[in-house]
Scaffold this motif. Structure first.
Motif, PDB file in Angstrom:
ATOM      1  N   MET A   1      54.799  21.226  20.110  1.00 41.63           N
ATOM      2  CA  MET A   1      55.800  21.283  21.182  1.00 41.63           C
ATOM      3  C   MET A   1      56.029  19.894  21.775  1.00 41.63           C
ATOM      4  O   MET A   1      57.157  19.479  22.029  1.00 41.63           O
TER       5      MET A   1
ATOM      6  N   TYR B   1      53.539  26.809  27.687  1.00 38.81           N
ATOM      7  CA  TYR B   1      54.693  27.375  26.982  1.00 38.81           C
ATOM      8  C   TYR B   1      55.877  27.502  27.935  1.00 38.81           C
ATOM      9  O   TYR B   1      57.020  27.254  27.556  1.00 38.81           O
ATOM     10  N   ASP B   2      55.602  27.884  29.174  1.00 38.36           N
ATOM     11  CA  ASP B   2      56.660  27.907  30.192  1.00 38.36           C
ATOM     12  C   ASP B   2      57.187  26.497  30.431  1.00 38.36           C
ATOM     13  O   ASP B   2      58.392  26.289  30.578  1.00 38.36           O
TER      14      ASP B   2
ATOM     15  N   TRP C   1      43.088  23.299  25.922  1.00 40.12           N
ATOM     16  CA  TRP C   1      42.247  23.927  26.930  1.00 40.12           C
ATOM     17  C   TRP C   1      40.806  24.056  26.517  1.00 40.12           C
ATOM     18  O   TRP C   1      39.918  24.198  27.320  1.00 40.12           O
TER      19      TRP C   1
ATOM     20  N   VAL D   1      67.806  29.283  29.534  1.00 39.03           N
ATOM     21  CA  VAL D   1      68.865  29.188  28.520  1.00 39.03           C
ATOM     22  C   VAL D   1      70.216  29.570  29.116  1.00 39.03           C
ATOM     23  O   VAL D   1      71.262  29.233  28.566  1.00 39.03           O
ATOM     24  N   PHE D   2      70.190  30.239  30.254  1.00 39.45           N
ATOM     25  CA  PHE D   2      71.446  30.650  30.896  1.00 39.45           C
ATOM     26  C   PHE D   2      71.984  29.587  31.859  1.00 39.45           C
ATOM     27  O   PHE D   2      73.121  29.675  32.290  1.00 39.45           O
TER      28      PHE D   2
ATOM     29  N   LEU E   1      57.441  25.783  19.286  1.00 40.42           N
ATOM     30  CA  LEU E   1      56.860  26.646  20.319  1.00 40.42           C
ATOM     31  C   LEU E   1      56.129  27.812  19.671  1.00 40.42           C
ATOM     32  O   LEU E   1      54.987  28.129  20.006  1.00 40.42           O
TER      33      LEU E   1
ATOM     34  N   MET F   1      52.091  28.330  19.846  1.00 44.54           N
ATOM     35  CA  MET F   1      51.618  29.477  20.595  1.00 44.54           C
ATOM     36  C   MET F   1      50.822  30.439  19.709  1.00 44.54           C
ATOM     37  O   MET F   1      49.746  30.906  20.088  1.00 44.54           O
TER      38      MET F   1
ATOM     39  N   PHE G   1      57.199  24.077  28.325  1.00 43.32           N
ATOM     40  CA  PHE G   1      57.998  23.678  27.163  1.00 43.32           C
ATOM     41  C   PHE G   1      59.419  24.230  27.264  1.00 43.32           C
ATOM     42  O   PHE G   1      60.400  23.521  27.063  1.00 43.32           O
ATOM     43  N   ILE G   2      59.528  25.525  27.552  1.00 43.71           N
ATOM     44  CA  ILE G   2      60.847  26.161  27.607  1.00 43.71           C
ATOM     45  C   ILE G   2      61.746  25.440  28.606  1.00 43.71           C
ATOM     46  O   ILE G   2      62.893  25.121  28.324  1.00 43.71           O
TER      47      ILE G   2
ATOM     48  N   ASN H   1      65.419  34.858  28.570  1.00 45.31           N
ATOM     49  CA  ASN H   1      65.242  33.401  28.490  1.00 45.31           C
ATOM     50  C   ASN H   1      64.110  33.062  27.524  1.00 45.31           C
ATOM     51  O   ASN H   1      64.229  32.176  26.670  1.00 45.31           O
ATOM     52  N   LYS H   2      63.024  33.807  27.647  1.00 41.90           N
ATOM     53  CA  LYS H   2      61.854  33.507  26.829  1.00 41.90           C
ATOM     54  C   LYS H   2      62.055  33.923  25.373  1.00 41.90           C
ATOM     55  O   LYS H   2      61.654  33.203  24.466  1.00 41.90           O
TER      56      LYS H   2
ATOM     57  N   ASP I   1      53.060  27.985  34.922  1.00 42.77           N
ATOM     58  CA  ASP I   1      52.162  29.091  34.623  1.00 42.77           C
ATOM     59  C   ASP I   1      51.407  28.827  33.314  1.00 42.77           C
ATOM     60  O   ASP I   1      50.242  29.163  33.176  1.00 42.77           O
TER      61      ASP I   1
ATOM     62  N   SER J   1      64.328  31.423  23.750  1.00 39.97           N
ATOM     63  CA  SER J   1      63.619  30.153  23.563  1.00 39.97           C
ATOM     64  C   SER J   1      62.633  30.222  22.396  1.00 39.97           C
ATOM     65  O   SER J   1      62.540  29.292  21.604  1.00 39.97           O
TER      66      SER J   1
ATOM     67  N   GLU K   1      64.567  36.723  32.751  1.00 34.16           N
ATOM     68  CA  GLU K   1      63.504  35.803  32.359  1.00 34.16           C
ATOM     69  C   GLU K   1      62.962  36.173  30.967  1.00 34.16           C
ATOM     70  O   GLU K   1      62.655  35.306  30.158  1.00 34.16           O
TER      71      GLU K   1
ATOM     72  N   LYS L   1      45.661  33.407  27.883  1.00 29.78           N
ATOM     73  CA  LYS L   1      46.413  32.246  28.335  1.00 29.78           C
ATOM     74  C   LYS L   1      47.571  31.946  27.406  1.00 29.78           C
ATOM     75  O   LYS L   1      48.584  31.418  27.833  1.00 29.78           O
ATOM     76  N   HIS L   2      47.406  32.257  26.123  1.00 30.52           N
ATOM     77  CA  HIS L   2      48.409  31.826  25.153  1.00 30.52           C
ATOM     78  C   HIS L   2      49.484  32.886  24.978  1.00 30.52           C
ATOM     79  O   HIS L   2      49.617  33.507  23.929  1.00 30.52           O
ATOM     80  N   CYS L   3      50.226  33.098  26.073  1.00 36.10           N
ATOM     81  CA  CYS L   3      51.267  34.118  26.096  1.00 36.10           C
ATOM     82  C   CYS L   3      52.266  33.733  27.180  1.00 36.10           C
ATOM     83  O   CYS L   3      52.052  32.776  27.909  1.00 36.10           O
ATOM     84  N   PHE L   4      53.370  34.478  27.248  1.00 36.33           N
ATOM     85  CA  PHE L   4      54.257  34.357  28.396  1.00 36.33           C
ATOM     86  C   PHE L   4      53.989  35.516  29.333  1.00 36.33           C
ATOM     87  O   PHE L   4      53.874  36.660  28.878  1.00 36.33           O
ATOM     88  N   ARG L   5      53.904  35.251  30.614  1.00 37.05           N
ATOM     89  CA  ARG L   5      53.720  36.300  31.599  1.00 37.05           C
ATOM     90  C   ARG L   5      54.984  36.426  32.429  1.00 37.05           C
ATOM     91  O   ARG L   5      55.486  35.429  32.943  1.00 37.05           O
TER      92      ARG L   5
END
Lengths: 402, 439
Positions: free
Chosen positions: A310, A370-371, A353, A21-22, B407, B411, A373-374, B396-397, A367, B400, B393, B381-385
């Protein structure tokens, strides 16, 4: 005994750069796409798959009664020109043998056939032009992105003058019937070649699976399976990356391929035909496909690209941009918009999945979906802003009514 | 199968995940035919469950006897004595020195700590109570508890087949009981001293108790592969002795209504210690607000700990007044409401052996951002790492997630389903398998 049609899809997406976003850019073409990573992937896959497989295929078609069919996405050819021009020369050498056929498809490996006939045609035309340029080849047959097929798509393809096209041999449309015959859509003369997914996936997916009863698969066993088939044709359609990339060299995939033509030639009637030669067989019946289907996953539908919110959101945003992009008249903007249409970008967002996890993970550079998608959404947002800003500028500079 | 479980806290006396873990684990074990004898430091009249015999062990001190709670509390309460979790200055003057998690200034009189080796701990029949040094009182309290546990266990020697201890604090007694009875010992490591201190001045005597415990145990249960690897690297425990058993969640307890609200809510919940990385949460908040001043976002910090005053000060310095709310300790029912009203849950832990709150937030249909240095990130798996230090970061997440409803929808629907897979009965089943292996 049926003939064999071997077809390979050759495609590499232009992957998107890390974009948060930056992020800001004045050079969208350079910054939206990760050119260094695209080069790295392309060169790696070229050395593992494309270069050795092309060399092998060339020697096989020269030495044996062996014919093959390819389609090359425009984004593949564009990257080959940029990163490895010799590779296009080796495809040219294959084309020059006269025993290798090339099909048309959308330049951007996109889902354009689902939302705009005009856009679809333009992308196919663009692919055709580049293929003429690089391979001096004019296709008579068509294959749509990921074997997307419906009555409506078939009708567009027929109108564009093609003799036939490829699709998935799913029970959903065949019911009890065999994929080893030529079918046509209702009220049409378009020849549809259907993938024999069992025999195709024996090579593409199961070849190196040690838990599979057919493991290890040898060329003579496999050709005996082929020889046991009835019908007009056995259509073996798969990704070209099967050789050396999805199935590594250490699995023995190249040896398998090396022995396949000579083993098949031992059977008197088991000949190889290109896609257009296969389409010369008479039609045996109709297939009626009111909904779009594909060759992906177990579902054979659109859910790998448009299965979740998404994916639908991003696809809708792409569609909504069409008018603005085409009014914009800037060629680079149009190219960017189309590069963003490549179906892989949507595939990375897939969350199915629970059923097809392993396959999706394998092809995904992110990863998580969701990553993915962003990243994709951030690029789309930035690009939309840019289009709107340019539109406002254009509107301001336009002469006003007195 | 009969198990002697050496615990530290048990509902309604809880201060962190350990008490809850023991509650759910014993329930699951009992449900699968295991008989449980559970020891804990003290026992209010309301610490009773039908599936286990709970025995309160009174730590003996020769100073004035600490009074336990006389009136039986209702609902789950914090442990106010011998808590393995931090008790900060906001805790109405409760005994700081009885807290193993409290950050110790390096200037503490280390020279005056008793030079006692782990194997000697259980031999301390009558500790010398003359020493007034800071860590010593706590050390003594722990050792006294451990001795009392050993004494109690020896009177019930025919009532158990297996010994099961949780974390370092009951390991000396566990090892001693094993030695005296010859019965097999399993220890569960929920967190290591290194985790709890974020590797900033870990207390050596605790580390040595921990090492002594895992080395003498017949089997070790680690709550993640990350913890397992740490035990292999730090304490040289053979890999085949360690079993990974992930924590679980009762999803129904965290379901609630998503209330109508005027602003987005981004949530942090955990002890306010270096381990949990709350400072990275504040830095992330600053970056989010700088980039999107147009968005109405409230950042909520739930929990307490010795970093709280420093964090409040830091938040003021960073100009986050009115943007960040510190709630202090939050009772469970309140936490469920906050989970449900939050739009993002962030776990920026520097070192998190598991991270059970992540499963709780997922059950409450809240998108989660999890540090890569957490056990839970190995399995969901259904998360942001993210890296805990990568505030850019995380920002950013967060932006978003707040900007894209699809999203969030996608999720949370998947995450809710995924959290359901973490079942306490599975934890009990795997634990019983470990017991059987030792018999």
């Amino acid at each position: 005994m049926p003939s064999v049609c071997m077809y390979f899809e050759v495609h590499q997406p232009v992957r998107i750069n890390k974009f948060t976003v930056f992020s800001q850019t004045n050079k969208p073409y350079e910054d939206y796409f990760d050119w260094s990573r695209n080069r790295m992937y392309f060169n790696r896959i070229t050395s593992k798959c494309y270069a050795p497989t092309n060399a092998l295929m060339l020697s096989l078609v020269e030495q044996h009664d062996f014919k093959i069919t390819y389609s090359l996405s425009g984004v593949f050819m564009e990257q080959a020109q940029k990163f490895n021009p010799d590779l296009m020369e080796s495809f040219r050498a294959l084309a020059d043998t006269g025993k290798v056929e090339f099909l048309d498809e959308t330049y951007y490996h996109s889902l354009a056939s689902l939302f705009s006939e005009e856009e679809f045609k333009e992308q196919v035309e663009k692919n055709r032009a580049l293929k003429k340029d690089l391979l001096d080849y004019k296709a008579t047959m068509f294959r749509n992105t990921e074997a997307l097929y419906s009555n409506q798509i078939a009708s567009m393809v027929e109108k564009m003058g093609y003799k036939g096209m490829l699709a998935e041999g799913s029970e959903k449309i065949l019911d009890w019937r065999s994929p080893n015959y030529i079918y046509t859509p209702p009220n049409s003369n378009l020849k549809v070649l259907l993938r024999n997914y069992r025999l195709s996936d024996d090579i593409a997916f199961r070849f190196s699976n040690r838990d599979w009863e057919g493991y290890p698969l040898t060329a003579d066993t496999y050709t005996s399976w082929l020889a046991n088939n009835d019908g007009q044709t056995i259509n073996l359609f798969m990704d070209y990356e099967t050789f050396g990339e999805h199935q590594w060299e250490s699995t023995g995939i190249f040896n398998f391929l090396r022995h396949l033509p000579q083993e098949a030639n031992k059977y008197e009637n088991l000949s190889f035909k290109t896609a257009s030669e296969t389409a010369d067989y008479p039609t045996v019946g109709n297939i009626d496909v009111p909904w779009a289907m594909s060759w992906a996953d177990v579902d054979r539908d659109l859910s790998a690209w448009l299965g979740n919110e998404m994916q639908q959101d991003c696809f809708d945003r792409i569609k909504r941009m069409e008018k603005m992009v085409k009014e914009n008249k800037n060629h680079e903007n149009k190219h960017i918009w189309r590069l963003l249409q490549t179906s892989d970008h949507l595939y990375y967002l897939c969350t199915k999945w629970w059923a097809d996890g392993d396959v999706h993970k394998y092809f995904n550079p992110y990863d998580s979906p969701y990553d993915a998608f962003i990243n994709y959404a951030n690029v789309l947002t930035d690009f939309e802003k840019k289009l709107i800003a340019e539109k406002n500028e254009l509107d301001l500079s336009a002469p006003r009514e007195p | 199968m009969r198990v002697l479980m050496l615990g530290w806290e048990f509902p309604p006396y809880v201060s962190g995940g350990l008490g809850r873990h023991c509650y759910e684990l014993t329930r699951g074990l009992a449900g699968q035919g295991t008989k449980i004898l559970f020891f804990m430091p003290k026992k209010g009249t309301n610490v009773n469950v039908p599936w286990a015999e709970i025995v309160g062990i009174s730590p003996r001190t020769n100073k004035k006897q600490r009074t336990g709670k006389t009136d039986a509390p209702s609902g789950w309460k914090e442990v106010d004595q011998l808590s393995p979790y931090p008790i900060g200055p906001y805790n109405e003057g409760r005994a700081i020195q009885l807290n193993p998690y409290t950050y110790i200034e390096p200037a503490a009189p280390t020279g005056e700590r008793p030079a006692v080796q782990p194997q000697e701990f259980t031999k301390l029949e009558e500790p010398n109570y003359e020493t007034e040094n800071y860590p010593t009182n706590f050390f003594e309290a722990v050792m006294t508890y451990n001795q009392s546990v050993v004494q109690e266990a020896m009177t019930r020697i025919d009532q158990f087949d297996v010994i099961h201890a949780h974390d370092w604090i009951t390991m000396p007694a566990a090892v001693e009981i094993k030695k005296r009875t010859g019965k097999p010992l399993v220890v569960t490591v929920h967190s290591t001293e290194k985790d709890r201190t974020a590797n900033i001045y870990p207390m050596e005597w605790i580390v040595s108790i921990e090492r002594h415990g895992v080395k003498n145990a017949d089997r070790v249960i680690a709550v993640s592969k990350m913890t397992k690897q740490q035990l292999i690297d730090e304490h040289h425990v053979p890999a085949d002795k360690i079993h990974v058993v992930y924590n679980a969640v009762n999803p129904e307890e965290y379901k609630g209504e998503n209330p109508e609200k005027q602003e987005h809510i981004v949530l942090f919940a955990g002890r306010l210690t270096s381990q949990k990385g709350p400072i990275f949460f504040l830095k992330t908040a600053r970056e989010v607000l700088d980039h999107r001043p147009d968005m109405k976002i409230k950042f909520i910090v739930c929990g307490k700990g010795d970093l709280l005053p420093g964090l409040i000060e830091e938040a003021v310095h960073m100009g986050l007044t009115g943007k960040v709310t510190f709630t202090g300790f939050i009772p469970d029912d309140e936490l469920v409401k906050i989970y449900n009203s939050a739009d993002v849950y962030v776990l920026p832990s520097v070192s998190e052996p598991f991270g059970i709150t992540v499963l709780e937030a997922m059950s409450a249909r809240t998108p989660v951002i999890v540090s890569k240095t957490s056990g839970v990130s190995e399995v969901i798996k259904h998360c942001f790492r993210v890296d805990f230090w990568d505030t850019n970061e995380m920002a950013n997440k967060i932006i978003s997630i707040l900007s894209h409803e699809p999203l969030k929808k996608c999720m949370t629907a998947n995450a809710e389903r995924e959290a359901d897979l973490f079942d306490w009965n599975e934890v009990a089943k795997k634990t019983i398998k470990v017991y059987r292996e030792m018999m």
